[in-house]
Write an enzyme that holds these catalytic residues in place. Structure first.
Site, PDB file in Angstrom:
ATOM      1  N   PHE A 119       0.899  -1.694   0.199  1.00  0.00           N
ATOM      2  CA  PHE A 119      -0.381   0.033  -0.252  1.00  0.00           C
ATOM      3  C   PHE A 119       0.918   1.238  -0.364  1.00  0.00           C
ATOM      4  CE2 PHE A 119      -1.980  -3.239   2.444  1.00  0.00           C
ATOM      5  CZ  PHE A 119      -3.243  -3.254   1.922  1.00  0.00           C
ATOM      6  N   SER A 163       5.005  -8.704  16.794  1.00  0.00           N
ATOM      7  CA  SER A 163       6.250  -7.685  17.464  1.00  0.00           C
ATOM      8  C   SER A 163       6.716  -7.508  19.216  1.00  0.00           C
ATOM      9  CB  SER A 163       5.609  -6.331  16.338  1.00  0.00           C
ATOM     10  OG  SER A 163       6.305  -5.088  17.327  1.00  0.00           O
ATOM     11  N   GLY A 200      -1.823 -10.895   9.283  1.00  0.00           N
ATOM     12  CA  GLY A 200      -2.279 -10.146   8.795  1.00  0.00           C
ATOM     13  C   GLY A 200      -3.102  -8.986   9.738  1.00  0.00           C
ATOM     14  N   HIS A 225       4.637   5.519   9.606  1.00  0.00           N
ATOM     15  CA  HIS A 225       3.490   5.416   8.396  1.00  0.00           C
ATOM     16  C   HIS A 225       2.342   5.612   8.424  1.00  0.00           C
ATOM     17  CE1 HIS A 225       2.722   3.446   4.319  1.00  0.00           C
ATOM     18  NE2 HIS A 225       2.703   4.441   3.821  1.00  0.00           N
ATOM     19  N   ASP A 226       1.529   5.934   7.403  1.00  0.00           N
ATOM     20  CA  ASP A 226       0.326   6.479   7.492  1.00  0.00           C
ATOM     21  C   ASP A 226      -0.502   6.972   8.187  1.00  0.00           C
ATOM     22  OD1 ASP A 226      -0.627   5.041   5.288  1.00  0.00           O
ATOM     23  OD2 ASP A 226      -0.730   3.087   6.228  1.00  0.00           O
ATOM     24  N   HIS A 279      -3.071  -1.081  12.380  1.00  0.00           N
ATOM     25  CA  HIS A 279      -3.314   0.811  12.388  1.00  0.00           C
ATOM     26  C   HIS A 279      -4.238   0.951  13.434  1.00  0.00           C
ATOM     27  CE1 HIS A 279      -0.558   0.186   8.906  1.00  0.00           C
ATOM     28  NE2 HIS A 279      -0.740   1.770   8.754  1.00  0.00           N
TER      29      HIS A 279
END
Length: 215
Positions: free
Chosen positions: A20, A124, A75, A169-170, A144
């Site tokens: 993405f 993580s 995911g 990011h994002d 996120h």
């Protein structure tokens, strides 16, 4: 940030990989990794199918560094079935779960970056608990929603060396453009006084850990 260009073959490999990240943000990620990678290893949180790891790995090759990329490969919430970013080709019918690891391995092998990009398959927060090596650059791009991005920051940001980079990011200040959890954690990093913002590109925010020894 740097006059060194991303090699054309690796740019094409990154653009072909599932993911993405827009090309302009990928180029900025390459530039940042090129600048900071010579100080030590790079760590990416959130591998998915390897698109951003190619940008990071390309820079690592240029400066003699290495990229560790951490993901359980099942995911994040936003790419599960029923969500907007779900890709059904990533489903493993044997287990009824997402599995991005084979796509990552193929992307990195096709890019010729298997020496520079090392996959760590696991959660993580678990890996962070046992991590000891100072990082020249940390790129946070995992889950996120509030809990995962907070855990990524809490677990990994302390490992960024003085003068090293922390990249998010994002990041969207406007809720209509994207989720707010990464934005809140990014604000928290700035408010801590441990990091200062260096530059931005699209939704990327590039911070640097303040080095007390630099005065």
């Amino acid at each position: 940030m740097t006059h060194v260009s991303l090699p054309a073959d690796l740019r094409h490999a990154a653009e072909r990989a599932k993911g993405f990240m827009p090309s302009n943000e990928g180029a900025a990620l390459f530039d940042t990794a090129y600048v900071y990678g010579s100080l030590g290893p790079i760590c990416e949180i959130g591998t998915y199918c390897g698109k951003s790891a190619i940008y990071l790995g390309a820079a690592a090759r240029e400066v003699g560094s290495v990229v560790f990329t951490v993901d359980h490969h099942r995911g994040s919430e936003e790419i599960q079935p029923g969500w907007a970013h779900h890709d059904p080709t990533l489903m493993d019918p044997r287990f009824g779960k997402m599995d991005s690891l084979p796509f990552f391995r193929a992307a990195i092998a096709s890019a010729g970056l298997e020496e520079e990009v090392i996959a760590i398959v696991g959660r993580s927060e678990t890996v962070a608990r046992y991590w000891k090596t100072p990082l020249a650059m940390l790129f946070i791009d995992g889950g996120h929603s509030e809990e995962p991005v907070t855990k990524d920051y809490d677990g990994w940001a302390p490992h960024v060396m003085p003068g090293g980079a922390l990249v998010f990011h994002d990041i969207y200040a406007d809720p209509s453009k994207g989720g707010q959890a990464p934005f809140r954690v990014y604000q928290r990093a700035l408010a801590s006084g441990d990091f200062k913002e260096i530059s931005t590109e699209g939704s990327l925010r590039i911070l640097e850990r303040v080095d007390p020894a630099a005065g």
